[in-house]
Scaffold this motif. Structure first.
Motif, PDB file in Angstrom:
ATOM      1  N   VAL A   1       0.866  -1.176   0.000  1.00 25.27           N
ATOM      2  CA  VAL A   1       0.000   0.000   0.000  1.00 25.27           C
ATOM      3  C   VAL A   1       0.901   1.225   0.000  1.00 25.27           C
ATOM      4  CG1 VAL A   1      -1.846   1.249   1.156  1.00 25.27           C
ATOM      5  CG2 VAL A   1      -1.774  -1.252   1.294  1.00 25.27           C
ATOM      6  N   LEU A   2       0.847   2.008  -1.060  1.00 23.33           N
ATOM      7  CA  LEU A   2       1.717   3.167  -1.228  1.00 23.33           C
ATOM      8  C   LEU A   2       0.979   4.435  -0.827  1.00 23.33           C
ATOM      9  CD1 LEU A   2       3.250   2.284  -4.741  1.00 23.33           C
ATOM     10  CD2 LEU A   2       3.885   1.416  -2.470  1.00 23.33           C
ATOM     11  N   LEU A   3       1.584   5.214   0.054  1.00 26.11           N
ATOM     12  CA  LEU A   3       0.944   6.398   0.648  1.00 26.11           C
ATOM     13  C   LEU A   3       1.773   7.635   0.348  1.00 26.11           C
ATOM     14  CD1 LEU A   3       0.319   4.567   4.012  1.00 26.11           C
ATOM     15  CD2 LEU A   3      -1.482   5.200   2.380  1.00 26.11           C
ATOM     16  N   SER A   4       1.147   8.608  -0.277  1.00 27.23           N
ATOM     17  CA  SER A   4       1.858   9.802  -0.723  1.00 27.23           C
ATOM     18  C   SER A   4       2.140  10.775   0.411  1.00 27.23           C
ATOM     19  CB  SER A   4       1.052  10.513  -1.819  1.00 27.23           C
ATOM     20  OG  SER A   4       0.956   9.700  -2.957  1.00 27.23           O
ATOM     21  N   GLY A   5       2.984  11.747   0.103  1.00 26.54           N
ATOM     22  CA  GLY A   5       3.381  12.760   1.073  1.00 26.54           C
ATOM     23  C   GLY A   5       2.639  14.068   0.895  1.00 26.54           C
TER      24      GLY A   5
ATOM     25  N   LEU B   1      -8.612  10.013  11.046  1.00 29.39           N
ATOM     26  CA  LEU B   1      -7.835   9.522   9.917  1.00 29.39           C
ATOM     27  C   LEU B   1      -7.779   7.987   9.933  1.00 29.39           C
ATOM     28  CD1 LEU B   1      -6.064  10.312   7.480  1.00 29.39           C
ATOM     29  CD2 LEU B   1      -4.098  10.258   9.027  1.00 29.39           C
ATOM     30  N   ALA B   2      -7.566   7.414  11.103  1.00 21.64           N
ATOM     31  CA  ALA B   2      -7.536   5.955  11.219  1.00 21.64           C
ATOM     32  C   ALA B   2      -8.877   5.348  10.803  1.00 21.64           C
ATOM     33  CB  ALA B   2      -7.189   5.546  12.648  1.00 21.64           C
ATOM     34  N   ASP B   3      -9.966   5.937  11.239  1.00 25.06           N
ATOM     35  CA  ASP B   3     -11.289   5.432  10.875  1.00 25.06           C
ATOM     36  C   ASP B   3     -11.493   5.492   9.358  1.00 25.06           C
ATOM     37  OD1 ASP B   3     -11.915   4.959  13.519  1.00 25.06           O
ATOM     38  OD2 ASP B   3     -13.052   6.814  13.778  1.00 25.06           O
ATOM     39  N   ALA B   4     -11.012   6.573   8.742  1.00 23.25           N
ATOM     40  CA  ALA B   4     -11.205   6.744   7.309  1.00 23.25           C
ATOM     41  C   ALA B   4     -10.341   5.794   6.491  1.00 23.25           C
ATOM     42  CB  ALA B   4     -10.903   8.193   6.913  1.00 23.25           C
ATOM     43  N   MET B   5      -9.166   5.425   7.024  1.00 27.78           N
ATOM     44  CA  MET B   5      -8.193   4.638   6.255  1.00 27.78           C
ATOM     45  C   MET B   5      -8.211   3.153   6.586  1.00 27.78           C
ATOM     46  SD  MET B   5      -6.667   6.760   4.199  1.00 27.78           S
ATOM     47  CE  MET B   5      -5.202   5.848   3.661  1.00 27.78           C
ATOM     48  N   VAL B   6      -9.091   2.714   7.480  1.00 26.84           N
ATOM     49  CA  VAL B   6      -9.039   1.331   7.963  1.00 26.84           C
ATOM     50  C   VAL B   6      -9.160   0.320   6.826  1.00 26.84           C
ATOM     51  CG1 VAL B   6     -11.526   1.264   8.490  1.00 26.84           C
ATOM     52  CG2 VAL B   6      -9.934  -0.282   9.681  1.00 26.84           C
ATOM     53  N   ASP B   7      -9.983   0.604   5.809  1.00 27.90           N
ATOM     54  CA  ASP B   7     -10.136  -0.338   4.705  1.00 27.90           C
ATOM     55  C   ASP B   7      -8.993  -0.231   3.692  1.00 27.90           C
ATOM     56  OD1 ASP B   7     -12.519  -1.340   5.726  1.00 27.90           O
ATOM     57  OD2 ASP B   7     -13.739   0.142   4.663  1.00 27.90           O
ATOM     58  N   ASP B   8      -8.259   0.872   3.733  1.00 22.89           N
ATOM     59  CA  ASP B   8      -7.160   1.086   2.786  1.00 22.89           C
ATOM     60  C   ASP B   8      -5.827   0.590   3.319  1.00 22.89           C
ATOM     61  OD1 ASP B   8      -8.617   2.659   0.709  1.00 22.89           O
ATOM     62  OD2 ASP B   8      -8.905   4.044   2.382  1.00 22.89           O
ATOM     63  N   LEU B   9      -5.771   0.317   4.619  1.00 29.16           N
ATOM     64  CA  LEU B   9      -4.529  -0.115   5.248  1.00 29.16           C
ATOM     65  C   LEU B   9      -4.752  -1.471   5.923  1.00 29.16           C
ATOM     66  CD1 LEU B   9      -3.378   3.300   6.749  1.00 29.16           C
ATOM     67  CD2 LEU B   9      -2.325   2.060   4.843  1.00 29.16           C
ATOM     68  N   PRO B  10      -4.884  -2.534   5.121  1.00 29.23           N
ATOM     69  CA  PRO B  10      -5.171  -3.855   5.694  1.00 29.23           C
ATOM     70  C   PRO B  10      -3.964  -4.416   6.433  1.00 29.23           C
ATOM     71  CG  PRO B  10      -4.809  -4.033   3.336  1.00 29.23           C
ATOM     72  CD  PRO B  10      -4.825  -2.569   3.646  1.00 29.23           C
TER      73      PRO B  10
ATOM     74  N   ASP C   1      -5.649   7.402  -1.953  1.00 29.81           N
ATOM     75  CA  ASP C   1      -5.419   8.782  -1.549  1.00 29.81           C
ATOM     76  C   ASP C   1      -5.744   8.943  -0.069  1.00 29.81           C
ATOM     77  OD1 ASP C   1      -4.405  10.649  -3.475  1.00 29.81           O
ATOM     78  OD2 ASP C   1      -6.246  10.406  -4.641  1.00 29.81           O
ATOM     79  N   TRP C   2      -5.059   9.850   0.570  1.00 29.63           N
ATOM     80  CA  TRP C   2      -5.447  10.278   1.906  1.00 29.63           C
ATOM     81  C   TRP C   2      -6.731  11.096   1.811  1.00 29.63           C
ATOM     82  CZ3 TRP C   2      -2.949   8.204   5.878  1.00 29.63           C
ATOM     83  CH2 TRP C   2      -1.601   7.860   5.766  1.00 29.63           C
ATOM     84  N   PRO C   3      -7.558  11.136   2.852  1.00 31.33           N
ATOM     85  CA  PRO C   3      -8.728  12.019   2.842  1.00 31.33           C
ATOM     86  C   PRO C   3      -8.313  13.458   2.549  1.00 31.33           C
ATOM     87  CG  PRO C   3      -8.848  10.528   4.710  1.00 31.33           C
ATOM     88  CD  PRO C   3      -7.478  10.338   4.096  1.00 31.33           C
TER      89      PRO C   3
END
Length: 251
Positions: free
Chosen positions: A10-14, A58-67, A39-41
């Motif tokens: 999972v690649l996360l931008s800056g 942020l954690a709640d929003a990304m939970v499905d994107d960061l398995p 994408d980040w929110p």
């Protein structure tokens, strides 16, 4: 790409860059990897958080994107945020910090004073400050102008992020300190840095598990092949140090 979740990155931008940045790597991935680039929110077409400064939101929003069965790869601010989410989300197979240490401000890198000035400039003129940063972060690349043209080709000239999200990101850069969290991490942590990254202090670059030659702060742009091969080596053996891994195939 593989069906196996165990080979998922999972690649996360800056800061200031949406997920289109990772398209620079598309032609270089070896077979057998699944690559996700959420994408980040507040970036791209993704809705911003009501409170962009809240790590809990942020954690709640990304939970499905960061398995948890994936390897999280965070570049720059993305690495800082991914590390901060380690104690808020199920533990990943490994974390890769690309162009980021335990914290961002450093007296030998970007000092707290310099970051404070940058935040003030962003409040005065977000568009001009963002454009300045896009050029500034590329100062350590072998050909900064070519790297800037490539970045503009991928991202365009418009800010594709919510202003409040960008402001919160600068606050995160100033305030998040993952030192204690990464002293006893819940998963393997790999540190990658461009050999000539102008945003990292020399001591932070020297502590990296692997320093990408011919790269500054933005290896996805300047060294996509070297970067994808290093990330593929981690995906194959996430508990093994890159210093021990066989990277003879890397040019």
């Amino acid at each position: 790409m593989s069906d196996s979740a165990t080979n998922t990155l999972v690649l996360l931008s800056g800061w200031g860059c949406d997920a289109r940045l990772w398209q620079a790597l598309d032609d270089h991935w070896p077979a057998g990897l699944e690559v996700m680039t959420p994408d980040w929110p507040g970036y791209g077409a993704r809705t911003a958080l009501a409170d962009p400064a809240s790590l809990e939101a942020l954690a709640d929003a990304m939970v499905d994107d960061l398995p948890p069965d994936a390897i999280w790869v965070g570049w720059s601010l993305g690495g800082l945020l991914a590390a901060a989410l380690l104690d808020r989300l199920p533990t990943p197979r490994a974390l890769v910090l690309l162009g980021m240490g335990e914290r961002f401000p450093h007296p030998e890198g970007v000092s707290p004073t310099a970051l404070a000035r940058f935040r003030q400039a962003f409040r005065r003129d977000p568009v001009a400050t963002h454009a300045h940063f896009m050029r500034w972060q590329l100062g350590g690349e072998p050909s900064p102008r070519a790297a800037h043209r490539r970045l503009r080709t991928l991202l365009g000239d418009e800010i594709n992020a919510d202003a409040a999200t960008l402001a919160a990101g600068l606050a995160h850069l100033a305030e998040i300190d993952n030192t204690r969290r990464l002293a006893t991490p819940p998963c393997p942590v790999h540190r990658l840095a461009g050999e000539d990254d102008p945003l990292l202090a020399p001591t932070v670059r020297e502590r990296a598990d692997y320093r990408l030659p011919g790269a500054g702060h933005c290896p996805p742009i300047s060294q996509p092949m070297r970067l994808t091969r290093a990330l593929a080596a981690i995906a194959v053996a996430p508990t093994r140090s890159l210093a021990e891994a066989s990277l003879e195939t890397m040019p």
